[in-house]
Design an enzyme around this catalytic site. Sequence first.
Site, PDB file in Angstrom:
ATOM      1  CB  CYS A  30      28.009 -18.537  -1.059  1.00  0.00           C
ATOM      2  SG  CYS A  30      28.896 -18.191   0.465  1.00  0.00           S
ATOM      3  CB  CYS A  33      28.591 -15.083  -0.376  1.00  0.00           C
ATOM      4  SG  CYS A  33      29.976 -16.228  -0.474  1.00  0.00           S
TER       5      CYS A  33
END
Length: 129
Positions: A30, A33
């Site tokens: 991600c 993230c």
Amino acid sequence: MSTTELTRENLDQTLSDNEIVLIDWWAEWCGPCRAFAPVYEQVSEKHDDVVFGKVDTDAQQELAAGAQITSIPTVMGFRDGILLFAQPGVLPAAGLESLISQLKGLDMDDVRAKLAAAESEMAGEPAQG
């Protein structure tokens, strides 16, 4: 304080043993993230009285499902084991600092009373006043 990896084995204990716990739900693949990780780590260094946990949603799929994580990153904030904040998306450092201040400033007796009243109402019982 640096971040702590949370798993099925240590999540409940972490929530019950600490007054304030933030959890970053993330995954290696991600991009947002990975962008949020250094911000989360930086803020964690300023707050020795707050546990900054991280849950890898790929490694802890059962936990992620149980927490109804549908978007990552998601940040959750707990105080006294009670979930008080959950929001998907990247928070800026100022947003994390604000969240921590708000969690610290809560009157938890009032929070517990409101939760009890809401639970009674949902169960169809008259509210106790």
